[in-house]
Every structure is written in C-alpha cells, then in structure tokens.
Design an enzyme around this catalytic site. Structure first.
Site, mmCIF file in Angstrom:
data_model
loop_
_atom_site.group_PDB
_atom_site.id
_atom_site.type_symbol
_atom_site.label_atom_id
_atom_site.label_comp_id
_atom_site.label_asym_id
_atom_site.label_seq_id
_atom_site.Cartn_x
_atom_site.Cartn_y
_atom_site.Cartn_z
ATOM 1 N N LYS A 35 0.761 -1.217 0.080
ATOM 2 C CA LYS A 35 -0.072 -0.049 -0.029
ATOM 3 C C LYS A 35 0.818 1.227 0.026
ATOM 4 C CE LYS A 35 -0.189 -0.299 4.876
ATOM 5 N NZ LYS A 35 -0.846 -1.199 5.961
ATOM 6 N N ARG A 131 -10.003 0.018 15.504
ATOM 7 C CA ARG A 131 -10.058 1.068 14.431
ATOM 8 C C ARG A 131 -10.859 0.369 13.261
ATOM 9 N NH1 ARG A 131 -4.230 1.723 11.254
ATOM 10 N NH2 ARG A 131 -4.862 -0.450 10.665
ATOM 11 N N TYR A 255 17.829 29.438 8.019
ATOM 12 C CA TYR A 255 16.905 30.351 8.609
ATOM 13 C C TYR A 255 16.918 30.217 9.944
ATOM 14 C CZ TYR A 255 14.658 30.545 3.698
ATOM 15 O OH TYR A 255 14.097 30.588 2.497
ATOM 16 N N MET A 303 13.489 24.286 2.218
ATOM 17 C CA MET A 303 12.704 23.674 1.115
ATOM 18 C C MET A 303 13.430 22.659 0.348
ATOM 19 S SD MET A 303 9.797 25.246 -1.521
ATOM 20 C CE MET A 303 8.788 25.724 -0.312
HETATM 21 C C1 LIG Z 1 0.109 -2.144 6.781
HETATM 22 C C2 LIG Z 1 -0.524 -3.455 7.092
HETATM 23 C C3 LIG Z 1 0.184 -4.494 7.475
HETATM 24 C C4 LIG Z 1 1.628 -4.345 7.263
HETATM 25 O O1 LIG Z 1 2.486 -3.881 8.376
HETATM 26 P P1 LIG Z 1 4.040 -3.524 8.784
HETATM 27 O O2 LIG Z 1 3.815 -3.138 10.172
HETATM 28 O O3 LIG Z 1 4.426 -2.793 7.694
HETATM 29 O O4 LIG Z 1 4.365 -5.105 8.743
HETATM 30 C C5 LIG Z 1 -0.217 -5.593 7.863
HETATM 31 N N1 LIG Z 1 -1.746 -5.701 8.060
HETATM 32 C C6 LIG Z 1 -2.488 -4.626 7.840
HETATM 33 C C7 LIG Z 1 -4.087 -4.587 8.165
HETATM 34 C C8 LIG Z 1 -2.154 -3.224 7.302
HETATM 35 O O5 LIG Z 1 -2.724 -2.405 7.115
#
Ligand SMILES: *Cc1c(COP(=O)(O)O)cnc(C)c1O
Length: 360
Positions: A35, A131, A255, A303
C-alpha cells in the site's frame, strides 16, 4: 541532466527480505503490504518483484491502488485492506479478481446485495485495536453469512495488532487469545501478524502473515536493528553537494540563524530539502553520509537545501553524492531524529525525487 535527489531501490534486497520473512514464518503464506505506493518504494516494481519471487498475495489499502497493479499486468492475488466503499467499487473489485477485506456490517450488506458468487473476501475482526473490524460478538453472524453464500470464496479471518512492536506489552497476548477464542474451530485461514508480529510473536504466525516494513528492510522493532534481524534496506536516498564554503567563527547558518559556528567551519550545501521529503523536523546533528563517512547536518532544513558540517570530511567536493538514508545509515535512525517512524519517512518522499531500480 544529473538527477538532483535519487531514491535507488534494490530489488534484490526486497527478494532477500521476503526470503528472510519466510524463514521467520516457514509455515505461513505471505501477503506483502504494498500500500501507499509500496511504502514509497514504487508499488508496481515492488509488487512485480515480490510476485515474481513467489509471494502468495499482495495487500493494498484501496481499489485505486489495486487497479494500478492490475493495469501493470500483475496477476497475483491482491487484498483490499480497507475493503470497498460502494457497490461500484465492489463490482470492480470482483471484475479485477481482488480479495475484499470486509470489516463492517454495511460492507457485508453491500456484498450480500450483489448476489455475486465469484466474490473473494476476508473478514476482519477487531480484537482490541478499535480501528477497523467487526466486534467479536458479530462472529456468529459472519459465520452464518458464509453458510448462506457457499459459493463465495472465503479467504479467512484477519485481525490487526495494536502493539506488536512492544515486546512486553500484554495487549498482543490478549488480542491473540481473544481471536482464537471467538473463532474456535470455525473454518477459514487465520491472519494476525504484521512485520513486528511475525518477528517478535511466534504465536501470530498463522496460515497467513502480512509483512510490510520488514520487506523493505527496515526494523519494525525499536530495540533491534534491521541488521540484527537479518534484513537489508531496499532504499537508498541521495542528494548532491551543491556548494562548499568556509563560514567564520560566530556566524550563523540558515533560516532562524539557529546554528552558530563555534569556529571557522567548512560547510557543505546539499541540494535536498523538505520539498523532497527530507523531514523539516530533522535537527542539527542528524547524520548524513559523505565519502562514506558520517557528517552532521547543521541548522534548519530548507525547502530545497540542507547544510552540513564538513570539518571531518575534507576530501568532499562539489558534486559528490550525499546519502540521506540507506545502507550504512539506517532510515530508522533518521526517523528517530525526526521524531517519527520510518514508515512516514518512506512515504514522505515527494514527486521531485527520481526513482531508479537495481537488482532486476
Ligand atoms: C500495513 C498493514 C500491514 C503491514 O504492516 P507492517 O507493520 O508494515 O508490517 C499488515 N496488516 C494490515 C492490516 C496493514 O494495514
């Protein structure tokens, strides 16, 4: 044109990390989290590499991310971790042969209304993270829904751990126990572990594990480095020295004039800044690698630029590459300086960064 800031992704490291994960959880199928554009590494090349290396499934957050992979010709099973948002999305998910993680009664109702036999789905149960996920009390209803739809391809039961990265936190044990108790002997595969879970909590290594971070070669555990865990960083981010000059004792840099030179100092300006994803919270003292050696950043991150103390690296020249994180300078360490997690550092790289891939 010389690229200004580059992120080089070592696909061999990805494959090695997948092999390492398989050694941690030898009896489990691996669903790789790709993702958020493969944690900022580039979802398509990452997914293709892992799929070619035999990963059992991929996981993305949403339909859009999955379609991008399908459009790139990736045929591996893909799970939608947040499920679908509408009937249209559900139909598209079925059309694209995606696995829908169903986590809420409204999603279940939506899928039931589709009357589509070819649906692939997981049920996500909330065992304490609060969640996403069905309440444990909903399990009989879900089991019944599966009985009513025998043609559905049921992939299994998922839960997510809230504190797997904390070795002594009793929460993980409680989540595992609750998951086992409410599911009992119901049919279906089980999936509990993210990276931290599968490494630190052997009990979470069920039919499926769901690593993300570990595959990219970063440690999910605060007390252990990636090297300790047998993981290799897949990403190296580099900028270039744009200018080197001497700044007199007592003069200030950047800065806010937050850094005052304690003596005449050789200062290097690196063409990288927060607009590239180099976190503006990084303080004076944050290390970078120049000519293979550590040099501290001084003053504020701008930046487009940062300034570094080159007193200990006299051989540095304009045009030299400067490693911001990667092999030899763990991203976890930089994240700690920024007061954030390596996840955020990875995802924070911006469109201005040039990506290149090695280890095909
Ligand atoms: C992102 C995610 C993972 C992977 O988590 P990591 O900590 O990157 O290994 C596993 N399960 C779900 C539901 C996730 O959203």
């Amino acid at each position: 044109m010389i690229p200004r800031v580059t992120a080089t992704i070592d696909l061999t490291a990805l494959r090695d990390n997948l092999a390492r994960v398989r050694r941690y959880a030898p009896g489990s199928h691996v669903m790789a989290a790709v993702k958020a554009d493969g944690y900022g590494h580039g979802a398509v090349p990452v997914a293709r590499t892992l799929a070619d290396a035999g990963v059992d499934a991929l996981a993305v957050a949403c339909l859009e991310e999955a379609v991008k992979l399908r459009d790139a010709g990736i045929a591996a099973p893909i799970a939608l971790l947040e499920g679908v948002m509408s009937e249209d999305e559900a139909r598209e998910a079925v059309r694209q042969h995606l696995q829908i993680v169903v986590h809420d009664p409204w999603q279940l109702a939506l899928l039931e209304s589709l009357q589509d036999a070819t649906l692939s789905l997981w049920f996500k149960i909330d065992t304490g993270m609060h969640r996403l996920g069905f309440a444990p009390t909903a399990v009989p209803v879900l089991a019944n829904a599966l009985q009513q739809r025998p043609a559905w391809n049921f992939c299994g039961w998922i839960t997510h751990l809230a504190c797997a990265d904390e070795a002594d936190n009793p929460m993980t044990q409680r989540q595992i126990a609750l998951f086992d108790e409410i599911l009992g002997t119901l049919p279906g595969a089980r999936s509990i572990a993210n990276s931290a879970g599968l490494i630190a909590w052997p009990l979470t290594r069920r039919e499926w594990v769901r690593p993300g971070l570990a595959l990219y070669g970063a440690s999910p555990l605060p007390e252990q480095s990636a090297a300790d865990l047998g993981l290799r960083p897949a990403m190296r981010v580099e900028g270039r020295l744009l200018s080197i000059h001497d700044v007199p004792e007592g003069a200030t840099i950047g800065y806010g004039a937050t850094y005052r030179c304690p003596q005449l100092m050789r200062i290097g300006v690196v063409a990288v800044g927060y607009a590239d994803g180099y976190d503006r919270n990084l303080p004076t003292g944050t290390p970078v690698l120049v000519c293979g050696r550590r040099a501290p950043m001084v003053g504020r991150v701008s930046m487009d630029m940062i300034t570094i103390d080159l007193r200990e690296v006299p051989e540095a020249r304009v045009g030299d590459t400067v490693t911001l994180w990667g092999e030899g300078l763990p991203a976890e360490e930089i994240a700690r300086y920024a007061g954030t997690l390596v996840y955020e550092l990875f995802c924070g790289l911006t469109k201005r960064v040039h990506f290149s891939y090695s280890g095909f």
